[in-house]
Design a protein around this motif. Structure first.
Motif, PDB file in Angstrom:
ATOM      1  N   ALA A   1      -3.219  -6.119  18.120  1.00 40.99           N
ATOM      2  CA  ALA A   1      -1.868  -5.685  17.776  1.00 40.99           C
ATOM      3  C   ALA A   1      -1.882  -5.065  16.380  1.00 40.99           C
ATOM      4  O   ALA A   1      -2.664  -5.459  15.513  1.00 40.99           O
ATOM      5  N   SER A   2      -1.030  -4.084  16.167  1.00 40.16           N
ATOM      6  CA  SER A   2      -1.023  -3.388  14.881  1.00 40.16           C
ATOM      7  C   SER A   2       0.406  -3.149  14.416  1.00 40.16           C
ATOM      8  O   SER A   2       1.350  -3.182  15.209  1.00 40.16           O
ATOM      9  N   ILE A   3       0.536  -2.920  13.128  1.00 38.91           N
ATOM     10  CA  ILE A   3       1.835  -2.651  12.511  1.00 38.91           C
ATOM     11  C   ILE A   3       1.742  -1.331  11.770  1.00 38.91           C
ATOM     12  O   ILE A   3       0.764  -1.067  11.063  1.00 38.91           O
ATOM     13  N   SER A   4       2.755  -0.496  11.915  1.00 42.84           N
ATOM     14  CA  SER A   4       2.781   0.783  11.208  1.00 42.84           C
ATOM     15  C   SER A   4       4.200   1.062  10.736  1.00 42.84           C
ATOM     16  O   SER A   4       5.151   0.379  11.127  1.00 42.84           O
ATOM     17  N   ASN A   5       4.323   2.070   9.893  1.00 48.50           N
ATOM     18  CA  ASN A   5       5.643   2.440   9.389  1.00 48.50           C
ATOM     19  C   ASN A   5       6.395   3.295  10.398  1.00 48.50           C
ATOM     20  O   ASN A   5       5.797   3.889  11.303  1.00 48.50           O
ATOM     21  N   SER A   6       7.708   3.340  10.240  1.00 44.46           N
ATOM     22  CA  SER A   6       8.540   4.256  11.015  1.00 44.46           C
ATOM     23  C   SER A   6       8.771   5.506  10.183  1.00 44.46           C
ATOM     24  O   SER A   6       9.074   5.416   8.992  1.00 44.46           O
ATOM     25  N   PHE A   7       8.623   6.651  10.787  1.00 42.93           N
ATOM     26  CA  PHE A   7       8.733   7.910  10.057  1.00 42.93           C
ATOM     27  C   PHE A   7      10.088   8.009   9.371  1.00 42.93           C
ATOM     28  O   PHE A   7      11.129   7.913  10.005  1.00 42.93           O
ATOM     29  N   LYS A   8      10.079   8.141   8.047  1.00 47.69           N
ATOM     30  CA  LYS A   8      11.255   8.299   7.188  1.00 47.69           C
ATOM     31  C   LYS A   8      12.104   7.037   7.050  1.00 47.69           C
ATOM     32  O   LYS A   8      12.865   6.905   6.098  1.00 47.69           O
ATOM     33  N   ALA A   9      12.005   6.096   7.989  1.00 49.30           N
ATOM     34  CA  ALA A   9      12.884   4.922   7.944  1.00 49.30           C
ATOM     35  C   ALA A   9      12.293   3.776   7.134  1.00 49.30           C
ATOM     36  O   ALA A   9      13.026   2.977   6.561  1.00 49.30           O
ATOM     37  N   SER A  10      10.967   3.680   7.091  1.00 50.44           N
ATOM     38  CA  SER A  10      10.321   2.540   6.439  1.00 50.44           C
ATOM     39  C   SER A  10      10.224   2.718   4.931  1.00 50.44           C
ATOM     40  O   SER A  10      10.138   3.835   4.423  1.00 50.44           O
ATOM     41  N   LYS A  11      10.221   1.587   4.242  1.00 50.69           N
ATOM     42  CA  LYS A  11       9.995   1.561   2.799  1.00 50.69           C
ATOM     43  C   LYS A  11       8.907   0.540   2.516  1.00 50.69           C
ATOM     44  O   LYS A  11       8.960  -0.582   3.016  1.00 50.69           O
ATOM     45  N   LEU A  12       7.903   0.935   1.730  1.00 51.22           N
ATOM     46  CA  LEU A  12       6.788   0.056   1.400  1.00 51.22           C
ATOM     47  C   LEU A  12       6.951  -0.452  -0.022  1.00 51.22           C
ATOM     48  O   LEU A  12       7.083   0.330  -0.957  1.00 51.22           O
ATOM     49  N   MET A  13       6.960  -1.779  -0.182  1.00 50.71           N
ATOM     50  CA  MET A  13       7.056  -2.396  -1.503  1.00 50.71           C
ATOM     51  C   MET A  13       5.822  -3.257  -1.727  1.00 50.71           C
ATOM     52  O   MET A  13       5.491  -4.097  -0.890  1.00 50.71           O
ATOM     53  N   ILE A  14       5.123  -3.034  -2.831  1.00 54.08           N
ATOM     54  CA  ILE A  14       3.893  -3.758  -3.145  1.00 54.08           C
ATOM     55  C   ILE A  14       4.099  -4.538  -4.439  1.00 54.08           C
ATOM     56  O   ILE A  14       4.271  -3.959  -5.508  1.00 54.08           O
ATOM     57  N   ASN A  15       4.125  -5.871  -4.318  1.00 56.47           N
ATOM     58  CA  ASN A  15       4.317  -6.752  -5.479  1.00 56.47           C
ATOM     59  C   ASN A  15       5.593  -6.436  -6.252  1.00 56.47           C
ATOM     60  O   ASN A  15       5.666  -6.673  -7.459  1.00 56.47           O
ATOM     61  N   ASP A  16       6.598  -5.877  -5.584  1.00 62.87           N
ATOM     62  CA  ASP A  16       7.845  -5.566  -6.269  1.00 62.87           C
ATOM     63  C   ASP A  16       8.580  -6.850  -6.655  1.00 62.87           C
ATOM     64  O   ASP A  16       8.385  -7.910  -6.052  1.00 62.87           O
ATOM     65  N   LEU A  17       9.447  -6.743  -7.666  1.00 65.49           N
ATOM     66  CA  LEU A  17      10.215  -7.898  -8.125  1.00 65.49           C
ATOM     67  C   LEU A  17      11.469  -8.061  -7.271  1.00 65.49           C
ATOM     68  O   LEU A  17      12.595  -7.830  -7.707  1.00 65.49           O
ATOM     69  N   VAL A  18      11.256  -8.449  -6.006  1.00 69.90           N
ATOM     70  CA  VAL A  18      12.366  -8.746  -5.109  1.00 69.90           C
ATOM     71  C   VAL A  18      12.236 -10.197  -4.670  1.00 69.90           C
ATOM     72  O   VAL A  18      11.148 -10.772  -4.659  1.00 69.90           O
ATOM     73  N   LEU A  19      13.361 -10.795  -4.304  1.00 71.61           N
ATOM     74  CA  LEU A  19      13.410 -12.228  -4.040  1.00 71.61           C
ATOM     75  C   LEU A  19      12.420 -12.647  -2.961  1.00 71.61           C
ATOM     76  O   LEU A  19      11.688 -13.634  -3.111  1.00 71.61           O
ATOM     77  N   GLU A  20      12.368 -11.900  -1.851  1.00 68.58           N
ATOM     78  CA  GLU A  20      11.514 -12.301  -0.734  1.00 68.58           C
ATOM     79  C   GLU A  20      10.033 -12.288  -1.114  1.00 68.58           C
ATOM     80  O   GLU A  20       9.267 -13.172  -0.707  1.00 68.58           O
TER      81      GLU A  20
END
Length: 411
Positions: free
Chosen positions: A159-178
């Protein structure tokens, strides 16, 4: 007479009759087994220096069974070639290849090093401080992908995971609660402070501008309809001089587990984030005037940064107001005076469409403030330094008067 081993550090391509005492710290195979397969490995000597070694297809068949990760060997006679491939697993200038006369003998040498990860800080990567093509170990990072597409397993493909064209947002180590909650759960305590000790992290993906340049760029964007929605992030330094009281209060009612605005409710409820909330809480929304070298503008400071600078949550400040019989939520509390006179480095998102200059991060570290000041001076092509550059001015000065937005417009 004991045999003296050659040192990996001293390999310079001048000779190939090398004799190495090494441990294989990393071993992998590429190609089709029995056809095009070859072995690649990283070996380390007693001094801790590493080098990339290749055993090609014609040499692998008779050696594969004897090559084991973490075992120690005496190996001599190699072909020495330049380590100039597109991607490199070691930083050594050369790499070694097995030949028909290469001798490999397993030997117990427990004093040899095991593999040590050489972590590269993620912020160094985004700041551009890395060697192109050199493969590195990365410290644990948390990636949050919104609107992800999940593709079910098919045959030998997992099984694999990919982004949705234009809809997805990638956050890497961002300062968000989750992301912070995930890191605390699996990697231990992680500071949630918005102040970054890393100069490179604070300055990454942004430009340094003075207040005059920020105002000018915002006006240019607002005057051009085609760029009206455009936003930009910049870094500057300035002193907070005034608490601005306009049509907004100094705080707003938000859901307890997120920062989204809430209506007054007295029963438990679930917010749009899917988190359970017992009751709403107050969060800061503070507008301030900042000034540097006679230029001024208005910054918007949200809850996290305001709470850190003031040292109290909005709820705590409001409780003290009520104890002093001040029940008007729109009346600005004296606790906000702690912001006045603070001389800080700010990372700001400029939103011309909304007329906001939103503070994303701040720092009171004198080293970082001085770096930003120097960069501003360079951008202004000036070498003069004035007294108001002193980062010690963060000490709160005598508070200037509180003014309304109408008064600001009349100045």
């Amino acid at each position: 007479m004991a045999c003296v081993a050659d040192k990996i550090k001293l390999i310079d391509g001048s000779r190939e009759a090398l004799k190495l005492f090494v441990r294989i710290t990393y071993l992998w195979f590429i190609g089709i087994p029995g056809k095009t397969e070859q072995a690649e490995m990283v070996v380390v000597d007693s001094d801790g220096y590493e080098i990339h070694v290749v055993c090609k297809q014609d040499q692998l068949k008779s050696r594969k069974a004897n090559l084991k990760e973490n075992l120690t060997y005496v190996i001599h006679n190699f072909k020495v070639i330049k380590n100039d491939g597109k991607f490199r697993v070691c930083d050594h200038e050369y790499k070694l290849c097995f030949t028909g006369v290469t001798v490999v003998r397993q030997c117990d040498m427990e004093q040899l090093h095991f593999r040590k990860f050489r972590f590269v800080d993620f912020f160094s990567v985004i700041a551009g401080h890395f060697k192109i093509g050199l493969l590195v170990d990365e410290k644990p990072i948390v990636i949050l992908l919104t609107h992800a597409r999940i593709k079910e397993a098919q045959g030998s493909y997992p099984a694999s995971i990919s982004n949705s064209f234009k809809a997805s947002k990638l956050m890497i180590n961002d300062l968000v609660l989750e992301i912070q909650e995930f890191r605390e759960r699996y990697f231990g305590n992680v500071s949630g402070s918005s102040q970054l000790s890393s100069k490179d992290a604070f300055l990454s993906k942004t430009e340094v501008k003075n207040i005059s340049q920020i105002n000018a760029n915002s006006e240019v964007i607002k005057s051009n309809v085609s760029f009206f929605k455009q936003e930009f992030v910049c870094v500057t330094v300035s002193k907070i001089t005034t608490i601005v009281m306009d049509n907004y209060s100094w705080c707003y009612l938000a859901w307890g587990q997120c920062y989204k605005k809430a209506d007054m409710q007295t029963v438990p409820f679930t917010c749009l984030c899917g988190k359970e909330n017992d009751q709403p809480v107050l969060r800061y929304r503070v507008e301030v005037m900042v000034n540097h070298k006679g230029e001024q503008t208005k910054f918007l400071i949200w809850d996290r940064e305001s709470a850190q600078l003031i040292g109290q949550s909005a709820d705590e400040v409001n409780r003290l107001k009520i104890e002093d019989r001040d029940v008007d939520l729109n009346a600005s509390p004296q606790a906000l005076d702690k912001l006045l006179g603070c001389f800080l480095a700010f990372k700001v998102k400029v939103q011309p469409r909304f007329g906001n200059f939103v503070v994303l991060k701040y720092s009171d570290e004198s080293d970082l403030i001085n770096v930003v000041l120097d960069m501003i001076l360079d951008s202004e092509q000036s070498v003069s330094v004035t007294g108001d550059h002193d980062p010690l001015l963060r000490i709160p000065l005598t508070p200037t008067k509180r003014v309304s937005s109408d008064e600001l417009d009349n100045e």
